[in-house]
Scaffold this active site. Structure first.
Site, PDB file in Angstrom:
ATOM      1  N   ASP A 104     -17.957 -29.597  -7.469  1.00 26.88           N
ATOM      2  CA  ASP A 104     -16.568 -29.471  -7.954  1.00 26.88           C
ATOM      3  C   ASP A 104     -15.666 -28.764  -6.960  1.00 26.88           C
ATOM      4  O   ASP A 104     -14.697 -28.097  -7.345  1.00 26.88           O
ATOM      5  CB  ASP A 104     -16.509 -28.732  -9.309  1.00 26.88           C
ATOM      6  N   HIS A 140     -16.049 -36.965  -9.735  1.00 26.55           N
ATOM      7  CA  HIS A 140     -14.968 -36.532  -8.860  1.00 26.55           C
ATOM      8  C   HIS A 140     -13.664 -36.870  -9.553  1.00 26.55           C
ATOM      9  O   HIS A 140     -13.535 -37.939 -10.134  1.00 26.55           O
ATOM     10  CB  HIS A 140     -14.986 -37.296  -7.544  1.00 26.55           C
TER      11      HIS A 140
END
Ligand code: GDP
Length: 426
Positions: A12, A40
């Site tokens: 992340d 994503h």
């Protein structure tokens, strides 16, 4: 030229945005590991997207998107994702799926759920996407490779064998409904028909592409600390998250990877269980989570609130080293503009001693953060294009971290969009 975009930490970090941005100059973007367990988030001219399987370069007309052999391929998820982007007017991407990729089966997902249930409070915090059972089967040599979908005789024999082993566990360990060979065969036939138009000898394709001087981008999922060998074992993922694995998971020569862009977020976040030394709690964490990323720090796949922490120089120095970093992309810096002062973790205290070397897991569990507080810049840095125009305290924050981690920060991301980037000449 081959470049890799990988994460320095727990995932992340903003790899999706950096990949999407760099894809402008790329011909081919390739996923080489992981599966649909992490996502994503990408914001571009078409809108906002959460991708789990497709590479983050699918939004350009000129690129080819590749699912490499190292990926845990969930075929229905891949197709749902293709539909979700074309529904939002993105042109149908050119996709190739490695004939050597293996397939996430519905029973992998069930086993992931059953195992988490069985472990109860001792669970790993799996996203229950079947990734650990999938990779276990791959290495136990009972997985289904894409190429095998086209060998009916093999399939018919193999489904019986798989049911025998799986049903022992389903009956005696998990006490759950059994699976039947004919159901598995039906599932495999469906997958065969879906994936057939995209199947490709990816390593041969990439070999030719390299010879022709094409630009290839390898996109990693998660980050260094989730690597099964070099991460916080056992709170790791099941495939290597390192750039080096790009050579294997895509099938290209290791020496072709010339640039390794390691993405590092300006603060920390993590999902799942495991030691997280610079973690913060309470209102302080809630505020950072709310303001973080683009619309808050919540999992792109699961929606789970992420655990939050200050920037961790010890973990990031290690995370960058183990990736073989040539460049650091420092992301989400704009989010910190609200803070008067910004704590940074500069060391770990373990049994009364301070270290800046990232330890193995048992020691990591005992580590306490040594914090240094830097002054904030108290302003909105979005829209700034030149490094020199950043507020002085903001530059000091970047330069302090660069010096602590020991790798050059050549890109600073100050917003979620493609153009929110400041290049630094190092
Ligand atoms: P990945 O898995 O490494 O691609 O990271 P994620 O997509 O899960 O998380 C990154 C989040 O931060 C996404 O919501 C991005 O849109 C957002 N993001 C990326 N770079 C920046 C940035 O520089 N500033 C802000 N505010 N958000 C960013």
């Amino acid at each position: 030229m081959v470049k890799a975009v990988v994460g320095a930490n727990w995932g992340d970090e903003g790899k999706g945005k950096i990949t999407d941005m760099l894809s402008k100059e790329a011909d081919i973007i390739c996923r080489f590991q992981g599966g649909a367990n992490a996502g994503h988030t990408i914001v571009n001219d078409y809108g906002k997207f959460a991708l789990h399987t497709l590479p983050s370069g699918v939004f350009y007309d000129h690129t080819t998107s590749i699912i490499g052999n190292g990926v845990a391929l969930n075929i229905p998820v891949l197709f749902k994702e293709i539909k979700s982007i074309t529904d939002q007017n993105v042109p149908m991407p050119k996709i190739k799926v490695s004939d050597r990729a293996q397939i996430v089966m519905s029973y992998h997902i069930l086993f992931d759920q059953y195992e988490e249930e069985r472990l109860g409070g001792k669970s790993f915090g799996s996203t229950k996407s079947g990734i650990a059972p999938f990779y276990s089967d791959k290495y136990a040599k009972i997985g289904f490779q894409v190429s095998e979908l086209f060998d009916e005789e093999l399939l018919q024999e193999k489904v019986v064998r798989i049911c025998e082993t799986k049903n022992v566990l389903l009956e005696h360990l998990y006490h759950k409904p059994l699976i039947k060979p004919e159901e598995l065969l039906k599932e495999l036939h469906e997958y065969r028909d879906m994936v057939a138009p995209y199947v490709c000898d990816v390593s041969a394709f990439l070999y030719e592409a390299i010879k022709e001087g094409k630009n290839i981008l390898l996109e990693g999922q998660l980050g260094s600390l989730k690597d099964p060998d070099h991460g916080i074992y056992p709170m790791v993922t099941s495939s290597s998250t390192l750039a080096a694995y790009g050579a294997i998971g895509a099938g290209l020569p290791p020496y072709e990877i010339k640039q390794i862009i390691t993405v590092c977020k300006a603060y920390s976040s993590a999902v799942g269980a495991g030691a997280f030394v610079s973690e913060i709690f309470g209102e302080e964490a809630d505020e950072l989570r709310r303001r973080g990323g683009d619309g808050g720090e919540y999992g792109a796949t699961t929606g789970r609130p992420r655990r939050m922490g200050w920037f961790d120089c010890v973990a990031s120095k290690y995370g960058c080293r183990i990736q073989g970093t040539t460049d650091v992309a420092f992301t989400v810096l704009d989010v910190l503009g609200y803070l008067d002062e910004i704590p940074v973790c500069v060391g770990y205290e373990i049994d009364g001693e301070v270290t800046t070397d990232f330890p193995t897991t048992a020691k990591l569990e005992k580590a306490k953060p040594v914090l240094k507080t830097l002054p904030g810049w108290k302003s909105d840095i979005r829209g700034i294009k030149n490094y020199e125009e950043l507020p002085e305290n903001c530059r000091k924050y970047i330069e302090f971290i660069e010096q602590q981690i020991g790798f050059p920060i050549t890109m600073v991301s100050n917003g979620p969009g493609r153009n929110d980037i400041i290049y630094r000449n190092k």
